[in-house]
Design a protein around this motif. Structure first.
Motif, PDB file in Angstrom:
ATOM      1  N   VAL A  30       5.250   1.613  -2.351  1.00 13.15           N
ATOM      2  CA  VAL A  30       5.630   0.198  -2.234  1.00 13.15           C
ATOM      3  C   VAL A  30       5.492  -0.489  -3.597  1.00 13.15           C
ATOM      4  O   VAL A  30       4.391  -0.719  -4.086  1.00 13.15           O
ATOM      5  CB  VAL A  30       4.787  -0.505  -1.151  1.00 13.15           C
ATOM      6  CG1 VAL A  30       5.155  -1.992  -1.072  1.00 13.15           C
ATOM      7  CG2 VAL A  30       4.991   0.163   0.206  1.00 13.15           C
ATOM      8  N   LYS A  32       6.791  -3.509  -4.617  1.00 14.65           N
ATOM      9  CA  LYS A  32       6.897  -4.977  -4.712  1.00 14.65           C
ATOM     10  C   LYS A  32       5.820  -5.545  -5.644  1.00 14.65           C
ATOM     11  O   LYS A  32       4.675  -5.082  -5.620  1.00 14.65           O
ATOM     12  CB  LYS A  32       6.770  -5.589  -3.319  1.00 14.65           C
ATOM     13  CG  LYS A  32       5.385  -5.425  -2.727  1.00 14.65           C
ATOM     14  CD  LYS A  32       5.269  -5.970  -1.315  1.00 14.65           C
ATOM     15  CE  LYS A  32       3.834  -5.832  -0.840  1.00 14.65           C
ATOM     16  NZ  LYS A  32       3.692  -5.925   0.613  1.00 14.65           N
ATOM     17  N   ASN A  53       9.927  -5.479  -0.214  1.00  9.04           N
ATOM     18  CA  ASN A  53      10.013  -6.377   0.938  1.00  9.04           C
ATOM     19  C   ASN A  53      10.896  -7.597   0.702  1.00  9.04           C
ATOM     20  O   ASN A  53      11.050  -8.406   1.610  1.00  9.04           O
ATOM     21  CB  ASN A  53       8.623  -6.772   1.438  1.00  9.04           C
ATOM     22  CG  ASN A  53       7.890  -7.661   0.479  1.00  9.04           C
ATOM     23  OD1 ASN A  53       8.248  -7.716  -0.701  1.00  9.04           O
ATOM     24  ND2 ASN A  53       6.894  -8.362   0.964  1.00  9.04           N
ATOM     25  N   ILE A  77      11.278  -3.045   3.638  1.00  5.99           N
ATOM     26  CA  ILE A  77      10.132  -3.084   4.552  1.00  5.99           C
ATOM     27  C   ILE A  77       9.674  -4.509   4.861  1.00  5.99           C
ATOM     28  O   ILE A  77       8.641  -4.697   5.489  1.00  5.99           O
ATOM     29  CB  ILE A  77       8.941  -2.261   3.989  1.00  5.99           C
ATOM     30  CG1 ILE A  77       8.478  -2.834   2.646  1.00  5.99           C
ATOM     31  CG2 ILE A  77       9.329  -0.794   3.841  1.00  5.99           C
ATOM     32  CD1 ILE A  77       7.158  -2.238   2.155  1.00  5.99           C
ATOM     33  N   MET A 159       8.716   1.059  13.373  1.00  6.20           N
ATOM     34  CA  MET A 159       7.796   0.689  12.290  1.00  6.20           C
ATOM     35  C   MET A 159       6.860  -0.398  12.799  1.00  6.20           C
ATOM     36  O   MET A 159       7.251  -1.219  13.640  1.00  6.20           O
ATOM     37  CB  MET A 159       8.644   0.171  11.119  1.00  6.20           C
ATOM     38  CG  MET A 159       7.890  -0.394   9.947  1.00  6.20           C
ATOM     39  SD  MET A 159       7.511  -2.155  10.059  1.00  6.20           S
ATOM     40  CE  MET A 159       7.592  -2.561   8.311  1.00  6.20           C
ATOM     41  N   ILE A 161       3.276  -3.054  11.543  1.00  7.59           N
ATOM     42  CA  ILE A 161       2.222  -3.515  10.631  1.00  7.59           C
ATOM     43  C   ILE A 161       1.111  -4.045  11.531  1.00  7.59           C
ATOM     44  O   ILE A 161       1.224  -5.147  12.069  1.00  7.59           O
ATOM     45  CB  ILE A 161       2.712  -4.646   9.704  1.00  7.59           C
ATOM     46  CG1 ILE A 161       4.019  -4.256   9.004  1.00  7.59           C
ATOM     47  CG2 ILE A 161       1.631  -5.022   8.692  1.00  7.59           C
ATOM     48  CD1 ILE A 161       4.704  -5.425   8.296  1.00  7.59           C
ATOM     49  N   MET A 191      -0.749   2.127   5.678  1.00 11.08           N
ATOM     50  CA  MET A 191      -0.652   1.557   4.344  1.00 11.08           C
ATOM     51  C   MET A 191      -1.844   2.082   3.533  1.00 11.08           C
ATOM     52  O   MET A 191      -2.523   3.019   3.966  1.00 11.08           O
ATOM     53  CB  MET A 191      -0.635   0.028   4.416  1.00 11.08           C
ATOM     54  CG  MET A 191       0.210  -0.479   5.592  1.00 11.08           C
ATOM     55  SD  MET A 191       0.849  -2.153   5.501  1.00 11.08           S
ATOM     56  CE  MET A 191      -0.550  -3.138   5.094  1.00 11.08           C
ATOM     57  N   SER A 192      -2.114   1.492   2.376  1.00 10.68           N
ATOM     58  CA  SER A 192      -3.158   2.046   1.493  1.00 10.68           C
ATOM     59  C   SER A 192      -4.485   2.280   2.196  1.00 10.68           C
ATOM     60  O   SER A 192      -5.143   3.288   1.969  1.00 10.68           O
ATOM     61  CB  SER A 192      -3.385   1.123   0.289  1.00 10.68           C
ATOM     62  OG  SER A 192      -2.274   1.190  -0.571  1.00 10.68           O
ATOM     63  N   ARG A 207       3.655   3.819   4.083  1.00 11.78           N
ATOM     64  CA  ARG A 207       4.050   2.850   3.063  1.00 11.78           C
ATOM     65  C   ARG A 207       2.824   2.495   2.234  1.00 11.78           C
ATOM     66  O   ARG A 207       1.966   1.749   2.675  1.00 11.78           O
ATOM     67  CB  ARG A 207       4.622   1.592   3.728  1.00 11.78           C
ATOM     68  CG  ARG A 207       5.701   1.876   4.792  1.00 11.78           C
ATOM     69  CD  ARG A 207       6.143   0.586   5.460  1.00 11.78           C
ATOM     70  NE  ARG A 207       5.033  -0.170   6.002  1.00 11.78           N
ATOM     71  CZ  ARG A 207       4.598  -0.099   7.259  1.00 11.78           C
ATOM     72  NH1 ARG A 207       5.201   0.680   8.136  1.00 11.78           N
ATOM     73  NH2 ARG A 207       3.567  -0.815   7.651  1.00 11.78           N
ATOM     74  N   VAL A 208       2.740   3.040   1.035  1.00 17.41           N
ATOM     75  CA  VAL A 208       1.522   2.907   0.241  1.00 17.41           C
ATOM     76  C   VAL A 208       1.814   2.196  -1.085  1.00 17.41           C
ATOM     77  O   VAL A 208       2.626   2.665  -1.877  1.00 17.41           O
ATOM     78  CB  VAL A 208       0.890   4.289  -0.026  1.00 17.41           C
ATOM     79  CG1 VAL A 208      -0.393   4.146  -0.831  1.00 17.41           C
ATOM     80  CG2 VAL A 208       0.618   5.017   1.293  1.00 17.41           C
ATOM     81  N   GLY A 209       1.166   1.045  -1.276  1.00 18.81           N
ATOM     82  CA  GLY A 209       1.370   0.262  -2.490  1.00 18.81           C
ATOM     83  C   GLY A 209       0.186   0.317  -3.432  1.00 18.81           C
ATOM     84  O   GLY A 209       0.157   1.080  -4.398  1.00 18.81           O
ATOM     85  N   SER A 210      -0.838  -0.487  -3.136  1.00 13.49           N
ATOM     86  CA  SER A 210      -1.942  -0.664  -4.085  1.00 13.49           C
ATOM     87  C   SER A 210      -2.730   0.612  -4.373  1.00 13.49           C
ATOM     88  O   SER A 210      -3.278   0.757  -5.476  1.00 13.49           O
ATOM     89  CB  SER A 210      -2.870  -1.777  -3.602  1.00 13.49           C
ATOM     90  OG  SER A 210      -3.090  -1.677  -2.218  1.00 13.49           O
ATOM     91  N   ARG A 216      -1.363  -5.976  -6.860  1.00 11.97           N
ATOM     92  CA  ARG A 216      -0.057  -6.576  -7.150  1.00 11.97           C
ATOM     93  C   ARG A 216      -0.211  -7.829  -7.994  1.00 11.97           C
ATOM     94  O   ARG A 216      -1.215  -8.528  -7.911  1.00 11.97           O
ATOM     95  CB  ARG A 216       0.659  -6.930  -5.847  1.00 11.97           C
ATOM     96  CG  ARG A 216       1.197  -5.726  -5.114  1.00 11.97           C
ATOM     97  CD  ARG A 216       1.902  -6.118  -3.839  1.00 11.97           C
ATOM     98  NE  ARG A 216       0.993  -6.278  -2.718  1.00 11.97           N
ATOM     99  CZ  ARG A 216       0.534  -5.258  -1.965  1.00 11.97           C
ATOM    100  NH1 ARG A 216       0.875  -4.024  -2.255  1.00 11.97           N
ATOM    101  NH2 ARG A 216      -0.265  -5.479  -0.959  1.00 11.97           N
TER     102      ARG A 216
HETATM  103  C1  LIG Z   1       3.057  -4.577   0.881  1.00 10.98           C
HETATM  104  C2  LIG Z   1       3.321  -3.732   2.048  1.00 10.98           C
HETATM  105  C3  LIG Z   1       2.760  -2.440   2.146  1.00 10.98           C
HETATM  106  C4  LIG Z   1       1.846  -1.835   1.108  1.00 10.98           C
HETATM  107  O1  LIG Z   1       0.554  -2.355   1.248  1.00 10.98           O
HETATM  108  P1  LIG Z   1      -0.702  -1.670   0.475  1.00 10.98           P
HETATM  109  O2  LIG Z   1      -1.866  -2.111   1.262  1.00 10.98           O
HETATM  110  O3  LIG Z   1      -0.676  -2.173  -0.913  1.00 10.98           O
HETATM  111  O4  LIG Z   1      -0.499  -0.204   0.544  1.00 10.98           O
HETATM  112  C5  LIG Z   1       3.096  -1.681   3.259  1.00 10.98           C
HETATM  113  N1  LIG Z   1       3.920  -2.142   4.214  1.00 10.98           N
HETATM  114  C6  LIG Z   1       4.460  -3.384   4.156  1.00 10.98           C
HETATM  115  C7  LIG Z   1       5.364  -3.830   5.241  1.00 10.98           C
HETATM  116  C8  LIG Z   1       4.183  -4.214   3.070  1.00 10.98           C
HETATM  117  O5  LIG Z   1       4.728  -5.441   3.028  1.00 10.98           O
END
Ligand SMILES: *Cc1c(COP(=O)(O)O)cnc(C)c1O
Length: 220
Positions: A30, A32, A53, A77, A159, A161, A191-192, A207-210, A216
C-alpha cells in the motif's frame, strides 16, 4: 527510511507470509502517502503489486511509472465516487471497493465503454460501522449475485477492513464464510498489524503499507 530498509522490510513481510500460508498469497504493497524514493525502492526490490486509496493521488504516482513497469498491478482499495469511475477503470487493474449499487452500475458502464473488464471485489462492512463503507454481511450474497447477473461484473472475491478497536479474528472468519457462501475464491483482508492472522483465516491477498514503507506522510 532508506532504500535498504524498504528492501529488508519487504523480505521480512514476505517471509512472514510464507511461514503461515500454504497457498500463494498476493502481497499488495500500500503506497498511498509515501514519498517517491520509497516507492522506487520497492520497485527496485521487485515488488509489482501496489494498492492506493485515492484515484487522483494514484494517477500522479503511477501513470508515468507504468511505462517503465509494464507488469505492474494496481489495486484500488479506497472509496470510489461514481464520477471518478472512468479514471479508476483506466488506471487500476483490480477494484477492491465495490460497495453499492450505484457504483456497480457506473463501473459496469465504464468497463464496457473502455473494454477493460477488471476483476472486482465487493467490500463488506463486517463490523456494520456507521462511518465505514461496504455491504452489510447479510446483504452480501444478494449484492454479489446482482453485480454478476445484472451488471456482468467479474466479481472475484470479498474485501473487508475490520473495526480498528476490535479483535480482527471474527471479522476475518465472517468474510471467509461469506466468500465461501458466494463461491468466491479471493479474500482481501489483513493489514500491517494483522496480515499473518488474516492468512490463517484464509486471506489470499493482504494489504500492507506501513510495515513495508514506514509511517505515511500527512496529506497536503
Ligand atoms: C492504508 C490502508 C492499508 C494499509 O494499512 P497499514 O496498516 O499501513 O498496512 C490497508 N488497507 C486499506 C483499505 C488502507 O486504506
Amino acid at each position: 527510511m532508506s532504500t535498504d530498509k524498504i528492501k529488508t522490510n519487504l523480505a521480512d513481510v514476505e517471509s512472514k507470509i510464507d511461514k503461515v500460508s500454504t497457498e500463494p498469497v498476493t502481497l499488495v504493497a500500500v503506497s498511498k502517502q509515501q514519498p517517491d524514493e520509497r516507492i522506487d525502492a520497492a520497485l527496485d526490490a521487485g515488488q509489482r503489486v501496489f494498492g492506493e486509496n485515492r484515484v487522483q493521488e494514484a494517477m500522479s504516482r503511477w501513470a508515468h511509472r507504468r511505462a517503465s513497469y509494464p507488469d505492474l498491478t494496481l489495486h484500488l482499495i479506497g472509496p470510489l465516487q461514481t464520477n471518478k469511475a472512468a479514471e479508476a477503470v483506466a488506471l487500476f487493474d483490480v477494484i477492491e471497493v465495490v460497495d453499492r449499487e450505484k457504483l456497480a452500475a457506473a463501473l459496469a458502464k465504464e468497463m464496457a465503454k473502455q473494454d477493460r473488464h477488471l476483476p472486482c471485489l465487493v467490500q463488506v462492512n463486517t463490523g456494520e460501522e456507521e462511518q465505514k463503507s461496504g455491504i452489510r454481511p447479510q446483504d452480501t450474497k444478494t449484492f454479489v449475485h446482482h453485480c454478476q447477473s445484472h451488471h456482468g461484473l467479474n466479481i472475484t472475491g470479498l474485501m473487508c477492513i475490520p473495526p480498528a478497536d476490535e479483535e480482527p479474528a471474527m471479522h476475518f472468519a465472517l468474510l471467509a464464510k461469506l466468500a465461501a457462501e458466494c463461491g468466491l475464491p479471493v479474500l482481501s483482508m489483513g493489514m500491517s498489524g494483522d496480515y499473518p492472522e488474516a492468512i490463517t483465516f484464509g486471506a489470499t491477498s493482504v494489504r500492507v503499507g506501513s510495515a513495508i514503507f514506514g509511517a505515511r506522510l500527512p496529506r497536503q
